[in-house]
Design an enzyme around this catalytic site. Structure first.
Site, mmCIF file in Angstrom:
data_model
loop_
_atom_site.group_PDB
_atom_site.id
_atom_site.type_symbol
_atom_site.label_atom_id
_atom_site.label_comp_id
_atom_site.label_asym_id
_atom_site.label_seq_id
_atom_site.Cartn_x
_atom_site.Cartn_y
_atom_site.Cartn_z
ATOM 1 N N SER A 49 23.367 47.999 15.349
ATOM 2 C CA SER A 49 22.151 48.779 15.176
ATOM 3 C C SER A 49 22.354 49.749 14.023
ATOM 4 O O SER A 49 23.434 50.322 13.868
ATOM 5 C CB SER A 49 21.818 49.559 16.461
ATOM 6 O OG SER A 49 20.821 50.544 16.219
ATOM 7 N N HIS A 80 15.711 35.021 41.603
ATOM 8 C CA HIS A 80 14.615 35.986 41.490
ATOM 9 C C HIS A 80 15.033 37.226 40.696
ATOM 10 O O HIS A 80 14.462 38.305 40.865
ATOM 11 C CB HIS A 80 14.086 36.398 42.865
ATOM 12 C CG HIS A 80 13.793 35.247 43.763
ATOM 13 N ND1 HIS A 80 12.620 34.529 43.685
ATOM 14 C CD2 HIS A 80 14.542 34.671 44.736
ATOM 15 C CE1 HIS A 80 12.646 33.560 44.584
ATOM 16 N NE2 HIS A 80 13.794 33.624 45.231
ATOM 17 N N ARG A 122 3.794 16.809 6.597
ATOM 18 C CA ARG A 122 4.707 17.323 5.576
ATOM 19 C C ARG A 122 5.380 18.615 6.047
ATOM 20 O O ARG A 122 6.450 18.975 5.548
ATOM 21 C CB ARG A 122 3.943 17.599 4.268
ATOM 22 C CG ARG A 122 3.476 16.350 3.533
ATOM 23 C CD ARG A 122 2.595 16.740 2.351
ATOM 24 N NE ARG A 122 1.953 15.589 1.747
ATOM 25 C CZ ARG A 122 2.396 14.958 0.664
ATOM 26 N NH1 ARG A 122 3.493 15.383 0.061
ATOM 27 N NH2 ARG A 122 1.744 13.922 0.170
ATOM 28 N N THR A 152 0.856 -1.176 0.000
ATOM 29 C CA THR A 152 0.000 0.000 0.000
ATOM 30 C C THR A 152 0.895 1.230 0.000
ATOM 31 O O THR A 152 2.103 1.126 0.232
ATOM 32 C CB THR A 152 -0.930 0.002 1.233
ATOM 33 O OG1 THR A 152 -1.882 1.046 1.100
ATOM 34 C CG2 THR A 152 -0.145 0.188 2.517
ATOM 35 N N SER A 153 0.312 2.395 -0.230
ATOM 36 C CA SER A 153 1.127 3.613 -0.363
ATOM 37 C C SER A 153 2.018 3.843 0.850
ATOM 38 O O SER A 153 3.149 4.318 0.734
ATOM 39 C CB SER A 153 0.221 4.829 -0.568
ATOM 40 O OG SER A 153 -0.497 4.722 -1.773
#
Length: 492
Positions: free
Chosen positions: A295, A163, A344, A115-116
């Site tokens: 920049s 923190h 895909r 099958t595929s």
């Protein structure tokens, strides 16, 4: 919007996936390329035909020879297959037809009994395996580079942060060891799913996983059907095929592989975030090339663009996990096709994303700049506060009340804190302690009490132990490859 002539569309007229055009290696892109996909289908048809012939089916030597001579799909064949697929609306049968034109003696036996999903799913498993085999040595190379960095700075004290606030000192190498520990987990996770994958080949299972078509071909001989499955599996380089599948292999396999990749993506974003914070503090900088522009407006800037890109791609990679989970959960009974389009996209892009992250990690870890003077400056600003406990203990050892000493230190600390926060001046707590008669008994040893190296605990030894006990054994299997790993260059 400008209207374009769709009949004359070129490469620059259509969307290009930036993973392809900007970020990934050619090796990874090839694994998921159309040529590799359809050439792998052809190789799987060769495995099937050779195995069926060895078990007694009437397949000629000429047919096998023609199949083997044409396993690589050529450029002109893509158009032939595309025309046939448009006509038949079936990609596998279009390629059966195209392959048959190249191997006419085999045209009648290509895909016999299959099958595929024999070619589509088995090929996907091959791609997953090969992509993991490409990712793993690259990850080992990153761990090796970061380990060298950690060892080089194993005993260089720096501020720790909890923190988001200055905390007990660590070392630059000890902080890098946190990244290494997480990457080692990623290495083990990816090795696990790769090794597990080798025992999950789909093999030859037929349209609903019952192998009925092959049982019919071999006239009810179950042993030949089992042997066929084994021969094809071994020819494809897998150790074993899954015993029970539907028309497809279980999409849970995809889920587990992408979970490991997504977990690695989380690590990438975590490491990139740390480097960006340290760059913000000017303690650590990623590589910056001589002509690089930080920049367009602020010429002085050295933006951590590599680490920012690492965070961006890592974030994308960790989100593929949800796509895989939902695709697996949505499958119906023996097969539904709603998995096809998303796979895909998800399977190739998750690996392309991981590949891009590894290139960035390689590049960054190969040239990180440690600004020792800035690190020392930041320590000098905060260490007096951290040293107060040492001062209290030293006073107690000389018979002074801990409570009374604590109160003295508390008052002076708040005064020094106000100078730092409200006047923008250096931390003068040590000067205040020196000027306070109460602390005269420990003034001769005050400098020793604030030596940064006495605040880092076992940081250096922890780095040593991690490299010796975990990194070295984990990288041993990649020793040959690591000798030739080069520094990665970024395209853009």
């Amino acid at each position: 919007m400008e209207r374009i002539n769709t009949a004359s569309v070129t490469y620059n007229d259509v969307f290009q996936n930036p993973l392809n055009s900007r970020y990934c290696s050619n090796e990874m892109k090839y694994i998921f390329s159309p040529r590799n996909r359809f050439s792998t289908w052809r190789q799987l048809w060769v495995y099937l035909a050779e195995s069926e012939r060895s078990l007694g089916l009437d397949i000629s030597d000429e047919a096998i020879a023609q199949l083997k001579q044409n396993t690589r799909i050529e450029d002109d064949e893509f158009e032939i297959a595309a025309i046939e697929e448009k006509r038949r609306r079936h990609d596998v049968m279009a390629h059966v037809h195209t392959y048959g034109l190249k191997a006419p003696a085999a045209a009648g036996i290509i895909h016999w009994g299959a099958t595929s999903c024999y070619v589509t799913d088995n090929a996907d498993l091959i791609f997953l395996r090969d992509a993991l085999n490409l990712v793993l040595p690259k990850l080992a190379g990153v761990i090796q580079r970061l380990s060298k960095f950690a060892m080089a700075y194993r005993d260089l004290p720096c501020l720790g942060y909890t923190h988001g606030q200055p905390a007990q000192l660590v070392t630059v190498g000890k902080r890098a060891s946190l990244w290494i520990t997480d990457l080692l987990d990623d290495l083990h996770n990816l090795e696990y799913v790769r090794d597990r994958l080798l025992n999950k080949f789909r093999g030859v299972k037929g349209t609903t996983g019952t192998q009925a078509s092959f049982l019919a071909i071999f006239k009810g001989d179950q042993e030949k059907v089992k042997k066929l499955d084994k021969l094809v599996t071994e020819a494809a380089g897998f150790e074993a095929a899954e015993i029970s599948t539907s028309q497809t292999y279980s999409r849970k396999v995809d889920t587990d592989v992408i979970h490991a990749l997504s977990s690695f993506g989380s690590t990438c974003e975590r490491i990139g975030g740390d480097i960006r914070h340290l760059a913000m503090f000017k303690e650590l900088e990623e590589p910056f090339e001589a002509d690089q522009i930080g920049s367009s407006a602020m010429a002085y800037k050295r933006n951590p663009m590599r680490s920012e890109r690492l965070c961006s791609l890592g974030r994308k990679l960790r989100n593929f996990s949800a796509d895989a989970e939902q695709t697996f959960a949505s499958q119906w009974l023996e097969r539904s096709l709603d998995d096809s389009a998303i796979r895909r996209i998800t399977l190739p892009e998750s690996f392309l994303c991981a590949d891009a992250c590894l290139i960035l990690l390689n590049n960054v870890s190969s040239g990180m700049v440690v600004n020792k003077a800035v690190i020392q400056q930041r320590i000098d600003q905060e260490l007096p506060f951290m040293a107060t406990e040492n001062v209290i203990m030293a006073m107690v050892e000389r018979g002074y009340s801990r409570q009374e000493t604590h109160e003295e230190i508390r008052v002076l600390s708040h005064q020094a804190g106000a100078v730092v926060k409200q006047e923008g001046k250096p931390n003068d707590l040590l000067d205040r302690i020196r000027d306070r008669d109460f602390f005269k008994p420990i003034i001769p040893e005050l400098q020793t009490l604030i030596d940064p190296s006495t605040f880092t605990g076992r940081s250096a030894q922890i780095v040593d132990e991690l490299v010796e006990m975990k990194v070295s054994p984990a990288l041993q299997k990649y020793a040959d490859v690591l000798e030739s790993v080069k520094d990665a260059e970024l395209k853009v």
